[in-house]
Write a protein that holds these residues in place. Structure first.
Motif, PDB file in Angstrom:
ATOM      1  N   THR A  31       0.934  -1.167   0.058  1.00 23.58           N
ATOM      2  CA  THR A  31      -0.193   0.168   0.070  1.00 23.58           C
ATOM      3  C   THR A  31       1.109   1.282  -0.079  1.00 23.58           C
ATOM      4  OG1 THR A  31      -0.047   0.225   2.276  1.00 23.58           O
ATOM      5  CG2 THR A  31      -1.870  -1.318   1.368  1.00 23.58           C
ATOM      6  N   ARG A  32       0.187   2.389  -0.237  1.00 27.75           N
ATOM      7  CA  ARG A  32       1.175   3.675  -0.196  1.00 27.75           C
ATOM      8  C   ARG A  32       0.169   4.686   0.292  1.00 27.75           C
ATOM      9  NH1 ARG A  32      -3.030   5.013  -2.011  1.00 27.75           N
ATOM     10  NH2 ARG A  32      -3.479   5.564  -4.247  1.00 27.75           N
ATOM     11  N   PHE A  33       0.660   5.783   0.856  1.00 29.44           N
ATOM     12  CA  PHE A  33       0.023   7.264   1.111  1.00 29.44           C
ATOM     13  C   PHE A  33       0.838   8.091   0.229  1.00 29.44           C
ATOM     14  CE2 PHE A  33       0.459  11.297   3.622  1.00 29.44           C
ATOM     15  CZ  PHE A  33      -0.926  11.487   3.221  1.00 29.44           C
ATOM     16  N   PRO A  34      -0.152   8.496  -1.015  1.00 33.02           N
ATOM     17  CA  PRO A  34       0.201   9.271  -2.103  1.00 33.02           C
ATOM     18  C   PRO A  34      -0.043  10.927  -1.936  1.00 33.02           C
ATOM     19  CG  PRO A  34      -1.527   8.246  -2.576  1.00 33.02           C
ATOM     20  CD  PRO A  34      -1.503   8.147  -1.050  1.00 33.02           C
ATOM     21  N   PRO A  35       0.354  11.659  -1.191  1.00 33.35           N
ATOM     22  CA  PRO A  35      -0.077  13.185  -0.952  1.00 33.35           C
ATOM     23  C   PRO A  35       0.699  14.107  -2.064  1.00 33.35           C
ATOM     24  CG  PRO A  35       1.768  12.874   0.648  1.00 33.35           C
ATOM     25  CD  PRO A  35       1.344  11.359   0.075  1.00 33.35           C
ATOM     26  N   ILE A  49      -3.909   7.463   6.224  1.00 36.02           N
ATOM     27  CA  ILE A  49      -2.411   6.913   6.661  1.00 36.02           C
ATOM     28  C   ILE A  49      -2.584   5.811   7.372  1.00 36.02           C
ATOM     29  CG2 ILE A  49      -0.277   7.422   7.887  1.00 36.02           C
ATOM     30  CD1 ILE A  49      -0.630  10.601   7.245  1.00 36.02           C
ATOM     31  N   CYS A  50      -3.603   5.734   8.476  1.00 40.53           N
ATOM     32  CA  CYS A  50      -3.699   4.741   9.441  1.00 40.53           C
ATOM     33  C   CYS A  50      -4.216   3.555   8.575  1.00 40.53           C
ATOM     34  CB  CYS A  50      -4.925   4.972  10.383  1.00 40.53           C
ATOM     35  SG  CYS A  50      -4.251   6.175  11.591  1.00 40.53           S
ATOM     36  N   LEU A  51      -5.120   3.613   7.799  1.00 43.97           N
ATOM     37  CA  LEU A  51      -5.728   2.434   7.028  1.00 43.97           C
ATOM     38  C   LEU A  51      -4.620   1.898   6.054  1.00 43.97           C
ATOM     39  CD1 LEU A  51      -7.765   0.755   5.905  1.00 43.97           C
ATOM     40  CD2 LEU A  51      -8.318   2.591   3.963  1.00 43.97           C
ATOM     41  N   ASN A  52      -3.640   2.546   5.320  1.00 42.34           N
ATOM     42  CA  ASN A  52      -2.790   2.076   4.494  1.00 42.34           C
ATOM     43  C   ASN A  52      -1.688   1.466   5.052  1.00 42.34           C
ATOM     44  OD1 ASN A  52      -3.014   2.511   1.247  1.00 42.34           O
ATOM     45  ND2 ASN A  52      -3.931   4.375   2.317  1.00 42.34           N
ATOM     46  N   PHE A  53      -1.200   1.996   6.324  1.00 43.17           N
ATOM     47  CA  PHE A  53      -0.183   1.723   7.106  1.00 43.17           C
ATOM     48  C   PHE A  53      -0.500   0.383   7.718  1.00 43.17           C
ATOM     49  CE2 PHE A  53       2.274   1.247  10.957  1.00 43.17           C
ATOM     50  CZ  PHE A  53       3.605   1.785  10.767  1.00 43.17           C
ATOM     51  N   PHE A  54      -1.460   0.273   8.392  1.00 45.57           N
ATOM     52  CA  PHE A  54      -2.084  -0.773   9.327  1.00 45.57           C
ATOM     53  C   PHE A  54      -2.277  -1.970   8.409  1.00 45.57           C
ATOM     54  CE2 PHE A  54      -2.143   2.234  12.761  1.00 45.57           C
ATOM     55  CZ  PHE A  54      -1.541   1.649  13.636  1.00 45.57           C
ATOM     56  N   LYS A  60       2.237  -7.996   6.851  1.00 43.78           N
ATOM     57  CA  LYS A  60       3.683  -7.785   6.658  1.00 43.78           C
ATOM     58  C   LYS A  60       4.029  -7.485   5.177  1.00 43.78           C
ATOM     59  CE  LYS A  60       4.438 -11.306  10.396  1.00 43.78           C
ATOM     60  NZ  LYS A  60       2.985 -11.389  10.887  1.00 43.78           N
ATOM     61  N   GLY A  61       3.414  -6.630   4.816  1.00 43.69           N
ATOM     62  CA  GLY A  61       3.816  -6.238   3.355  1.00 43.69           C
ATOM     63  C   GLY A  61       4.598  -4.869   3.561  1.00 43.69           C
ATOM     64  N   ASN A  62       4.498  -3.841   2.419  1.00 44.72           N
ATOM     65  CA  ASN A  62       5.259  -2.682   2.290  1.00 44.72           C
ATOM     66  C   ASN A  62       4.073  -1.588   2.446  1.00 44.72           C
ATOM     67  OD1 ASN A  62       7.826  -3.636   2.267  1.00 44.72           O
ATOM     68  ND2 ASN A  62       7.698  -3.867  -0.139  1.00 44.72           N
ATOM     69  N   PHE A  63       4.707  -0.517   3.185  1.00 46.52           N
ATOM     70  CA  PHE A  63       3.852   0.953   2.937  1.00 46.52           C
ATOM     71  C   PHE A  63       4.922   1.716   2.438  1.00 46.52           C
ATOM     72  CE2 PHE A  63       3.247   4.744   5.435  1.00 46.52           C
ATOM     73  CZ  PHE A  63       1.922   5.219   4.897  1.00 46.52           C
ATOM     74  N   PHE A  64       4.340   2.355   1.339  1.00 45.19           N
ATOM     75  CA  PHE A  64       5.301   3.579   0.799  1.00 45.19           C
ATOM     76  C   PHE A  64       4.549   4.707   1.185  1.00 45.19           C
ATOM     77  CE2 PHE A  64       6.485   0.160  -2.412  1.00 45.19           C
ATOM     78  CZ  PHE A  64       7.619  -0.184  -1.856  1.00 45.19           C
ATOM     79  N   ILE A  83       5.198  16.992   5.053  1.00 49.63           N
ATOM     80  CA  ILE A  83       4.734  15.639   5.253  1.00 49.63           C
ATOM     81  C   ILE A  83       5.345  14.897   5.813  1.00 49.63           C
ATOM     82  CG2 ILE A  83       3.910  13.904   3.270  1.00 49.63           C
ATOM     83  CD1 ILE A  83       3.496  16.263   1.440  1.00 49.63           C
ATOM     84  N   LYS A  84       6.692  14.534   5.607  1.00 54.18           N
ATOM     85  CA  LYS A  84       7.563  13.720   6.213  1.00 54.18           C
ATOM     86  C   LYS A  84       7.567  13.758   7.765  1.00 54.18           C
ATOM     87  CE  LYS A  84      11.087  14.525   3.537  1.00 54.18           C
ATOM     88  NZ  LYS A  84      12.526  14.396   2.688  1.00 54.18           N
ATOM     89  N   LYS A  85       7.702  14.910   8.064  1.00 52.50           N
ATOM     90  CA  LYS A  85       7.672  15.276   9.608  1.00 52.50           C
ATOM     91  C   LYS A  85       6.359  14.821  10.293  1.00 52.50           C
ATOM     92  CE  LYS A  85       7.962  19.182  12.868  1.00 52.50           C
ATOM     93  NZ  LYS A  85       7.911  20.686  13.075  1.00 52.50           N
ATOM     94  N   ASP A  86       5.383  15.185   9.666  1.00 51.27           N
ATOM     95  CA  ASP A  86       3.960  14.699  10.191  1.00 51.27           C
ATOM     96  C   ASP A  86       3.853  13.244  10.223  1.00 51.27           C
ATOM     97  OD1 ASP A  86       2.917  17.312  10.460  1.00 51.27           O
ATOM     98  OD2 ASP A  86       1.980  17.172   8.551  1.00 51.27           O
ATOM     99  N   LEU A  87       4.251  12.552   9.299  1.00 52.96           N
ATOM    100  CA  LEU A  87       4.055  10.888   9.611  1.00 52.96           C
ATOM    101  C   LEU A  87       4.885  10.577  10.658  1.00 52.96           C
ATOM    102  CD1 LEU A  87       2.704  11.110   6.549  1.00 52.96           C
ATOM    103  CD2 LEU A  87       3.818   8.850   6.125  1.00 52.96           C
ATOM    104  N   ILE A  88       6.298  10.872  10.462  1.00 56.53           N
ATOM    105  CA  ILE A  88       7.284  10.348  11.632  1.00 56.53           C
ATOM    106  C   ILE A  88       6.529  10.606  13.162  1.00 56.53           C
ATOM    107  CG2 ILE A  88       9.485  11.016  12.889  1.00 56.53           C
ATOM    108  CD1 ILE A  88      10.516  11.335   9.848  1.00 56.53           C
ATOM    109  N   TRP A  89       5.878  12.186  13.208  1.00 55.20           N
ATOM    110  CA  TRP A  89       5.393  12.433  14.624  1.00 55.20           C
ATOM    111  C   TRP A  89       4.309  11.588  14.857  1.00 55.20           C
ATOM    112  CZ3 TRP A  89       0.400  14.753  15.416  1.00 55.20           C
ATOM    113  CH2 TRP A  89       0.345  15.099  16.920  1.00 55.20           C
ATOM    114  N   LEU A  90       3.313  11.212  13.897  1.00 54.50           N
ATOM    115  CA  LEU A  90       2.348  10.457  14.137  1.00 54.50           C
ATOM    116  C   LEU A  90       2.672   8.864  14.436  1.00 54.50           C
ATOM    117  CD1 LEU A  90      -0.085  11.504  11.196  1.00 54.50           C
ATOM    118  CD2 LEU A  90      -0.504  11.668  13.712  1.00 54.50           C
ATOM    119  N   GLY A  91       3.789   8.839  14.309  1.00 51.44           N
ATOM    120  CA  GLY A  91       4.657   7.433  14.448  1.00 51.44           C
ATOM    121  C   GLY A  91       4.812   6.291  13.391  1.00 51.44           C
ATOM    122  N   PHE A  92       4.426   6.970  12.117  1.00 53.59           N
ATOM    123  CA  PHE A  92       4.460   6.251  11.115  1.00 53.59           C
ATOM    124  C   PHE A  92       5.525   6.123  10.256  1.00 53.59           C
ATOM    125  CE2 PHE A  92      -0.120   7.017  11.724  1.00 53.59           C
ATOM    126  CZ  PHE A  92      -0.738   5.832  11.990  1.00 53.59           C
TER     127      PHE A  92
END
Length: 549
Positions: A31-35, A49-54, A60-64, A83-92
């Motif tokens: 899966t991916r998150f494509p902003p 993000i939650c949906l694609n990541f989880f 046990k796949g990939n999340f891009f 965008i990168k900062k927000d994902l890291i802060w969210l824990g993803f």
């Protein structure tokens, strides 16, 4: 963090994937998150993000993380960094390096040539407005462009010259040749490429033609091996174009698109276009304004990453559009802060109290808990002195119905301290109250107030004048006056002019000694967040997360 069973069991997309795996359609999920990097992420993105990541982690796949950077006119490297900062802060954390659609521009260009060679794309000389007028409406079919029947050879030459920069911006575009009478408007010969003499943040000046989002997005998914392309319901019609493009080019992978309802919260707006307008009109102070539902705005207001993730787990993923109550979002941060936020007293609207029968040189030490139900959070020391501050809303010269605060000639209990009685009001020449003269009752320390006792009206909070730190309190109300705004063209008329109130008040001087602690419950006022990023030695800011009044 990865094991929220309700999130999986109630999610219709998980059931689709489970069935795909059972039927051996896939053996590895990706899966991916494509902003698009044309603004900051908002709370709706957290749901995606939650949906694609989880999904990826559960199987046990990939999340891009892929940046869909197809329009350099509106894009900026600062948005990519946010965008990168927000994902890291969210824990993803995404797998592999950050991906960019621009990485595939050479391949996408070749696929455009393939469509031309198949007589499925043509170079059009209609301008943007003319293309729009030729497209028709929901009730009226479109009509063919006069340039639609050019030969393949001519289209190839024109497209090549477009790439070489031989034509002015906006003078030509490459369009798919599908059906101008289609009931789905997006299928009426959509634009695939346009001329933009704009330097790109990733490719520099290599290109002067750029693929549209719809053309680039599906090909990027296929190149990356995405198995399930997840998006919100407004892209439902785009799926038809998504599939048409992949079916008509020689690409191996064909991801499947599935749609879910977007996240809408009452009184809130997530449209980037509207947020830009609000910033331009100086209604808000930037993308991270705490009145916005951007991730950076929510973070600055004091929301935690875990509270936002938990909120998204509980609202679930469905195809049904609905508006979530703002109070439901607030309940998640409230539940969390109720456990972790130390209690203290702060004065937002100071009114000085002078205790006439208390010695000026004396101070009484009071030991009070940092949390009423968590002894592990320890205790702190405050002092009762001759001069203290109370909140101006906690005093009235006259009796009021159901008013249980300090009244002239009446008694009140100070939180953790003594009973006092107001005897005299001092005013300036304009009739404004300067201070209140009171007396205290020495033997009332630790006295429990009986609510039925008419002699003592209630309990109020206070702070000693000798141990204060001046701060600014930012109180936030709803940015808009309506729960749901249907006509966004008239959105400025719905702006709440009192969405931000600023007070000059006081906190305990030692409150910020713990550099890590930023969340507090100011008793009787609400939960607040120390805005360290925007504070300095001369200006300390506390943002209100939730009110208790």
């Amino acid at each position: 963090m990865y094991n929220n069973n309700n999130f999986y069991k109630k999610n219709f997309i998980f059931k689709i994937i489970q069935n795909d795996l059972k039927n051996k359609k896939y053996n590895f999920i990706c899966t991916r998150f494509p902003p698009e990097p044309n603004g900051y992420l908002h709370i709706g993105h957290i749901k995606s993000i939650c949906l694609n990541f989880f999904i990826a982690k559960f199987y046990k796949g990939n999340f891009f993380l892929r940046i869909d950077d197809t329009n350099p006119t509106t894009e900026n490297i600062k948005y990519i960094n946010s965008i990168k900062k927000d994902l890291i802060w969210l824990g993803f954390q995404w797998d592999e390096k950050v991906k960019y659609s621009s990485n595939y521009f050479d391949i996408i260009y070749e696929y455009a040539i393939e469509l031309i060679n198949k007589n499925l794309a043509y170079v059009d000389e209609l301008n943007t407005q003319e293309i729009k007028s030729y497209r028709g409406t929901l009730l009226l079919p479109g009509k063919n462009s006069p340039y639609r029947d050019r030969s393949i050879k001519e289209n190839l030459k024109l497209f090549h010259n477009m790439r070489l920069g031989k034509f002015p911006e906006g003078s030509m575009s490459l369009r798919a040749k599908i059906d101008m009478k289609s009931k789905i408007i997006i299928m009426r010969d959509p634009v695939l490429y346009r001329i933009k003499f704009q330097k790109h943040h990733q490719t520099g000046g290599k290109w002067c033609i750029y693929p549209t989002y719809d053309f680039c997005h599906c090909i990027s998914d296929a190149i990356e091996g995405i198995t399930h392309s997840l998006c919100t319901l407004e892209f439902q019609d785009n799926k038809i174009l998504y599939n048409w493009i992949l079916n008509n080019i020689s690409i191996k992978n064909h991801p499947k698109q599935y749609e879910f309802s977007k996240l809408q919260i009452e009184y809130g707006i997530t449209s980037k276009r509207i947020i830009r307008l609000l910033i331009k009109k100086k209604i808000v102070k930037g993308w991270d304004d705490p009145r916005l539902l951007t991730i950076s705005g929510l973070r600055r207001k004091g929301y935690t990453a875990s509270s936002l993730r938990n909120f998204c787990y509980h609202i679930g993923v469905t195809k049904q559009n609905n508006i979530i109550q703002l109070s439901y979002l607030e309940s998640f941060i409230k539940k969390e802060l109720n456990k972790i936020a130390p209690r203290t007293m702060a004065i937002l609207r100071p009114l000085k109290i002078i205790i006439d029968n208390f010695p000026i040189t004396k101070k009484i030490k009071l030991k009070i808990p940092n949390h009423p139900s968590n002894k592990n959070m320890g205790y702190k020391i405050i002092y009762f002195t001759k001069e203290i501050y109370i909140d101006v809303l906690d005093f009235s010269e006259k009796e009021k119905k159901n008013y249980t605060r300090l009244i002239l000639g009446k008694k009140i209990k100070l939180r953790y301290s003594f009973v006092i009685k107001a005897n005299k009001v001092i005013k300036d020449n304009n009739g404004n109250i300067i201070c209140i003269h009171c007396i205290y009752y020495q033997k009332t320390l630790g006295l429990k107030i009986n609510k039925k006792d008419p002699k003592i009206k209630g309990i109020i909070h206070w702070i000693s004048c000798s141990s204060t730190q001046p701060v600014l309190f930012y109180l936030y109300n709803n940015l808009f006056r309506k729960k749901k705004i249907n006509n966004i063209n008239n959105i400025l008329s719905y702006v709440n002019k009192k969405s931000l109130l600023i007070y000059n008040g006081f906190i305990e001087k030692k409150l910020l000694q713990d550099q890590k602690q930023q969340h507090f419950q100011f008793e009787r006022e609400g939960y607040f967040y120390f805005d360290k990023k925007n504070s300095n030695k001369k200006k300390i800011i506390f943002n209100q997360i939730l009110s208790m009044r």
